[in-house]
Design a protein around this motif. Structure first.
Motif, PDB file in Angstrom:
ATOM      1  N   ILE A   1       0.854  -1.186   0.000  1.00 40.90           N
ATOM      2  CA  ILE A   1       0.000   0.000   0.000  1.00 40.90           C
ATOM      3  C   ILE A   1       0.891   1.238   0.000  1.00 40.90           C
ATOM      4  CG2 ILE A   1      -1.727   1.321   1.270  1.00 40.90           C
ATOM      5  CD1 ILE A   1      -2.872  -1.209   0.167  1.00 40.90           C
TER       6      ILE A   1
ATOM      7  N   SER B   1      -2.744   3.800  -3.317  1.00 44.12           N
ATOM      8  CA  SER B   1      -2.606   2.770  -4.339  1.00 44.12           C
ATOM      9  C   SER B   1      -2.267   1.433  -3.696  1.00 44.12           C
ATOM     10  CB  SER B   1      -1.509   3.139  -5.350  1.00 44.12           C
ATOM     11  OG  SER B   1      -1.777   4.378  -5.964  1.00 44.12           O
ATOM     12  N   ASP B   2      -2.599   0.369  -4.384  1.00 50.20           N
ATOM     13  CA  ASP B   2      -2.254  -0.990  -3.960  1.00 50.20           C
ATOM     14  C   ASP B   2      -1.509  -1.646  -5.115  1.00 50.20           C
ATOM     15  OD1 ASP B   2      -2.056  -3.596  -3.110  1.00 50.20           O
ATOM     16  OD2 ASP B   2      -4.188  -3.868  -2.685  1.00 50.20           O
TER      17      ASP B   2
ATOM     18  N   ARG C   1      -2.024  -0.033  -8.340  1.00 52.37           N
ATOM     19  CA  ARG C   1      -3.424   0.073  -8.751  1.00 52.37           C
ATOM     20  C   ARG C   1      -4.111   1.114  -7.883  1.00 52.37           C
ATOM     21  NH1 ARG C   1      -8.353  -1.960  -7.314  1.00 52.37           N
ATOM     22  NH2 ARG C   1      -7.447  -3.163  -5.595  1.00 52.37           N
ATOM     23  N   HIS C   2      -4.746   2.091  -8.540  1.00 54.08           N
ATOM     24  CA  HIS C   2      -5.386   3.177  -7.809  1.00 54.08           C
ATOM     25  C   HIS C   2      -6.512   2.644  -6.933  1.00 54.08           C
ATOM     26  CE1 HIS C   2      -6.965   7.179  -6.947  1.00 54.08           C
ATOM     27  NE2 HIS C   2      -8.156   6.742  -7.311  1.00 54.08           N
ATOM     28  N   VAL C   3      -6.554   3.066  -5.682  1.00 55.82           N
ATOM     29  CA  VAL C   3      -7.604   2.679  -4.749  1.00 55.82           C
ATOM     30  C   VAL C   3      -8.598   3.820  -4.565  1.00 55.82           C
ATOM     31  CG1 VAL C   3      -8.129   2.012  -2.364  1.00 55.82           C
ATOM     32  CG2 VAL C   3      -6.154   1.008  -3.545  1.00 55.82           C
ATOM     33  N   THR C   4      -8.095   4.974  -4.138  1.00 52.33           N
ATOM     34  CA  THR C   4      -8.953   6.136  -3.932  1.00 52.33           C
ATOM     35  C   THR C   4      -8.079   7.365  -3.749  1.00 52.33           C
ATOM     36  OG1 THR C   4     -10.831   7.021  -2.653  1.00 52.33           O
ATOM     37  CG2 THR C   4      -9.067   5.948  -1.409  1.00 52.33           C
TER      38      THR C   4
ATOM     39  N   TYR D   1     -10.089  -0.281   3.476  1.00 46.98           N
ATOM     40  CA  TYR D   1      -9.789  -0.979   2.229  1.00 46.98           C
ATOM     41  C   TYR D   1      -9.254  -2.386   2.500  1.00 46.98           C
ATOM     42  CZ  TYR D   1      -7.145  -2.326  -1.936  1.00 46.98           C
ATOM     43  OH  TYR D   1      -6.630  -3.040  -2.997  1.00 46.98           O
TER      44      TYR D   1
ATOM     45  N   THR E   1     -10.800  -6.121   1.302  1.00 45.59           N
ATOM     46  CA  THR E   1     -10.087  -6.879   0.267  1.00 45.59           C
ATOM     47  C   THR E   1      -9.241  -8.028   0.788  1.00 45.59           C
ATOM     48  OG1 THR E   1      -8.235  -5.297   0.359  1.00 45.59           O
ATOM     49  CG2 THR E   1     -10.003  -4.877  -1.250  1.00 45.59           C
TER      50      THR E   1
END
Length: 224
Positions: free
Chosen positions: A164, A185-186, A189-192, A218, A222
């Motif tokens: 993260i 991001s994770d 990959r964009h999270v918020t 999050y 997940t």
């Protein structure tokens, strides 16, 4: 009397210092949160963890970090293949030296809110994992005649979940009253994310707290 005295820059202080292959390999072993520090007292570099660094200090500061290494090594591998490491090491060293004077000027011009945000992020167990990136953001893209706001981007790794990452883009000087932008991001990959007004340390504290709560929510959604 002083007309022939040569100009001396911060870069000149580090003329005998070097970022070595060993430092970069140490950075890789430290992992997220690993950084290379410039020490103005010793006039040298060393690899350490960001937790050892005073967020408000101006005599020890980050010039390179683990996330910088991962990104650069990927690019150099695609460009140079087996010679990637051989090309990367001197490039990192030269760039750190070339940018030293500008970096110190940016640090001294960085406002209180940015350093407090760094402090609060560490309190919530997010570690800086790259060198702060300073740049100019213009009011209208592509038009150099518009006034520019000096911005700084900080990249953080979650200490317990290093996949993260959090990016905070803020005006270097809060007096400009410009908006900040926080993204989570994770693994790239964009999270918020959200825009934020951080005009004082209380705004910084509230947003750092929001980052921690958002990441926890999050992870609950997940992770089994």
């Amino acid at each position: 009397m002083f007309e022939n005295v040569p100009d001396v820059t911060v870069s000149d202080w580090f003329a005998c210092a070097e970022i070595t292959s060993r430092m970069l390999r140490t950075l890789g072993r430290i992992g997220p949160g690993g950084v290379i520090i410039a020490d103005l007292y010793q006039r040298d570099y060393y690899a350490t963890h960001a937790r050892t660094l005073d967020p408000t200090g101006q005599t020890h500061f980050i010039v390179y970090g683990y996330h910088d290494l991962v990104s650069d090594l990927d690019w150099y591998t695609r460009q140079y293949g087996e010679r990637a490491w051989e090309e990367l090491v001197p490039a990192v060293d030269c760039t750190a030296w070339d940018c030293m004077t500008d970096r110190v000027e940016d640090i001294t011009g960085t406002g209180f809110v940015v350093t407090r945000m760094r402090h609060h992020m560490r309190r919530y167990e997010f570690d800086l994992s790259g060198a702060p990136h300073y740049y100019d953001r213009r009011a209208s893209r592509g038009k150099d005649t518009h006034p520019a706001t000096r911005m700084v981007r900080d990249d953080y790794a979650d200490r317990a979940h290093p996949h993260i990452t959090v990016t905070v883009k803020s005006p270097a000087d809060e007096k400009t009253r410009a908006l900040s932008l926080i993204t989570i991001s994770d693994r790239d990959r964009h999270v918020t994310g959200w825009p934020a007004r951080m005009r004082n340390q209380f705004g910084a504290s509230a947003n750092a707290h929001r980052v921690r709560k958002t990441v926890e929510a999050y992870l609950r959604r997940t992770r089994p």
